[in-house]
Design a protein around this motif. Sequence first.
Motif, short mmCIF file in Angstrom:
data_model
loop_
_atom_site.label_atom_id
_atom_site.label_comp_id
_atom_site.label_asym_id
_atom_site.label_seq_id
_atom_site.Cartn_x
_atom_site.Cartn_y
_atom_site.Cartn_z
N ASP A 1 3.00 3.05 2.84
CA ASP A 1 2.18 4.07 2.64
C ASP A 1 3.19 5.43 1.88
O ASP A 1 2.75 6.37 2.39
CB ASP A 1 1.62 4.68 3.86
CG ASP A 1 0.14 5.09 3.82
OD1 ASP A 1 -0.30 5.10 2.76
OD2 ASP A 1 -0.34 5.82 4.92
N GLY B 1 -5.73 10.06 1.72
CA GLY B 1 -5.87 8.68 1.58
C GLY B 1 -4.48 8.28 2.09
O GLY B 1 -4.29 6.95 1.57
N THR B 2 -3.99 8.53 2.99
CA THR B 2 -2.66 8.23 3.59
C THR B 2 -2.69 7.93 4.94
O THR B 2 -3.47 8.45 5.62
CB THR B 2 -1.54 9.02 3.05
OG1 THR B 2 -1.95 10.29 3.49
CG2 THR B 2 -1.24 8.99 1.33
N ASN B 3 -1.77 7.09 5.40
CA ASN B 3 -1.56 6.98 6.96
C ASN B 3 -2.58 6.43 7.76
O ASN B 3 -3.02 7.16 8.30
CB ASN B 3 -1.07 8.36 7.18
CG ASN B 3 -0.27 8.05 8.62
OD1 ASN B 3 0.07 6.95 9.01
ND2 ASN B 3 -0.18 9.04 9.26
N LYS C 1 -10.70 0.65 -2.72
CA LYS C 1 -10.04 1.12 -1.91
C LYS C 1 -11.14 2.31 -1.13
O LYS C 1 -11.69 3.03 -1.93
CB LYS C 1 -8.75 2.27 -2.21
CG LYS C 1 -8.29 2.98 -1.17
CD LYS C 1 -7.62 2.17 -0.04
CE LYS C 1 -6.95 3.18 1.28
NZ LYS C 1 -6.49 4.40 0.70
N HIS D 1 1.64 5.15 -2.29
CA HIS D 1 0.97 6.29 -3.29
C HIS D 1 2.21 6.89 -4.10
O HIS D 1 2.78 7.88 -3.50
CB HIS D 1 0.42 7.28 -2.34
CG HIS D 1 -0.69 7.07 -1.46
ND1 HIS D 1 -1.95 6.83 -1.83
CD2 HIS D 1 -0.61 6.58 -0.17
CE1 HIS D 1 -2.62 6.22 -0.82
NE2 HIS D 1 -1.80 6.05 0.26
N ALA E 1 -2.75 2.60 -3.71
CA ALA E 1 -3.85 2.52 -2.40
C ALA E 1 -4.84 3.62 -2.95
O ALA E 1 -5.23 4.52 -2.13
CB ALA E 1 -3.47 2.53 -1.28
N HIS F 1 -3.63 -0.20 7.66
CA HIS F 1 -3.19 0.18 8.79
C HIS F 1 -3.66 -0.37 10.05
O HIS F 1 -2.84 -0.92 10.95
CB HIS F 1 -3.43 2.02 9.00
CG HIS F 1 -3.43 2.63 7.55
ND1 HIS F 1 -2.48 2.36 6.71
CD2 HIS F 1 -4.07 3.64 6.92
CE1 HIS F 1 -2.46 3.15 5.61
NE2 HIS F 1 -3.35 3.72 5.77
N HIS G 1 0.65 -1.42 0.04
CA HIS G 1 -0.05 0.07 0.08
C HIS G 1 0.77 1.26 -0.04
O HIS G 1 1.57 1.64 0.95
CB HIS G 1 -0.66 0.00 1.37
CG HIS G 1 -1.72 1.30 1.61
ND1 HIS G 1 -2.95 1.19 2.14
CD2 HIS G 1 -1.40 2.63 1.69
CE1 HIS G 1 -3.23 2.23 2.24
NE2 HIS G 1 -2.47 3.05 1.82
ZN LIG Z 1 -2.43 5.44 2.29
#
Ligand SMILES: [Zn+2]
Length: 626
Positions: free
Chosen positions: A494, A624-626, A348, A91, A294, A433, A89
């Motif tokens: 990520d 869309g992260t972390n 996603k 970006h 992701a 996550h 996953h």
């Molecule tokens: Zn992400």
Amino acid sequence: MTRRLCLILALLASATCLADVAFATDTIVINAKVITVDAAHPAAQAFAIDNGRFTAVGTNAEILKLKTASTKVIDLKGMTVTPGFNDAHLHPQAIFDENSPYYRVWLGSDRVKTMDDLVAALQRKAAITPAGKAINGYGYNDVTLGRHPNRHDLDKVSTTQPVSITHGSGHITVVNSFMLNAAGVTKETPDPPGGALDRDPDGTPNGVLRESGRGVLGRGRREQQAAASGEKAATSDQPAAGRGEGRGQRADAGDGRGAASNDRMSIPHDDEIKGYLNCFRQYSARGITSVGIAGGSPSSFRLMQELRDQGNPVRVGFMFSVGSFDDLQAAGIQRGFGDDRLRISSLKNFQGNSLSGRTAWLSQAYSDRPDYFGIPPARTQEKLDEDVQKWWDAGWQVATHSNGDREIDMMLTAIERAAAKNPRPEARWRIEHASVMNQALLDRAKKDGVILVFHSYMWEYGNILASYGPERLSMMHAYRTAIDMGIHVAGHSDSPISAADPLLRVQDMVTRKSSDGVARGVNQRISVDEAIKVWTLDGAYATFEENLKGSIAAGKLADFVVLQKDPRAVPPDTIKDIVLEATYLGGQKVYTAPEKAVAMIPQPPINYGDGNYGDGDEEENENGTN
Ligand SMILES: [Zn+2]
């Protein structure tokens, strides 16, 4: 003998009877310390490759028997080999160097330690940015800086141009007064659902916009546009900004990054392609042979096709944002469509907020703020159930971003309800996550057959995660407990949230230490062998490809990495310093270390471009992260 027949024979052959079978063999690798990640034959000295796949694995003597006149022999002289790494996953972003107009300023702890550093770095960028164009930075760490920057800090960079930066988590944006004013944000502007605006003592937003809080920028712009065109303005019942749902275009579409988006430097297509190829080459240089993107839109998928055709050295599993669900259904496209180089892997989804941004929704208050439980997701359980049932019944695998225990609970509940109505034996839904865990949630994940794709970024964010307190840290990124329970897990960076550097991530899982040397949640440590499996075979399982790749075994894609040292034999704090000698994809060398290579590429490994997180689907990726 035909290659197909060879492959069938290879699949049938065990290491012990190899010598009896005549293979076509284009390459053999000998004198290696092979960590196969194949439970049946965990160690080997040598292997054979033909037509992009491993055909045999065994001892030097066994494999040398397969040599023909045309076989290339690679003698690794005792170096270590692992399967190619799978970053489940991340970006990707186009990469540009610091002098490029498309460069976006990196503000991570390794470079920016004080507020003065931060302002100075952005001022340098402002000095070479044309009038009217935005100045963007990303990756700041509020604990390192002592607090979040605010508009007053960014006004020192410019009062006449948009200035916008993001936190390391990607879930908090900070803008200058120019941007707030352009968006019409005032003391009266309310916090939007699913978000929050930090404020000066008099109630005026101070520029720190949490989660969907960044939507106020887009809303202001939409209202301006509507006023200009005489139409009725879009109102606050817009979906929470930044959720990546309903997004299908790469061009800005009211994603809450309005003023900056409009004034961003637009990148010529050829430069963009080059920038993305740079990014994938960086992954390859760290031993990554497969990634999961992701969340992305049809236009970002088109871009990935173009990259594949231009020789992208990394295999891509593509997760379409759930906003593309209806279009995919209409086109009759399902999970698994594509080829070994680019495949649609899943959808996603988001149900929750950020761990390192401290917006994740928790059942117990944050340790240092007894009245704060994070920001609740905008979507209710009822709406989530409805969405999940639709995706579930259509046969998709869905990967859902959830960090807080309350977010994870909602997601598992929705999955359990969908499964009760319509059992699916191998749905392999993923929670991305899955940070703040507890035993009850792990028990449910196991029962539900859910894959947990945990972080391993103590190195970058240990100082922030400390605020979750020791009890939660003991169940955060709970690899030890999950593996012992037999839950399927997978690893990811990520990126750009943490470095797309599998050796660093393995070290993180083995030591749980941050860059300042403090270890946290050490009960969740796992062994080097386990961590390598998480980053190879387990990643393949997470995309239904465990029979295709992820271990060094006959019949599988010949993706592998050569390391100058065995990560099991060095002090754990130095795993990240092992020099990566070469990366092979489908039996072809796609990366060779330069002479006198130094080990770890500094964090972050790369300088990123214009402010898009990842695949061009800014909205998805910004949040869309972390
Ligand atoms: Zn992400």
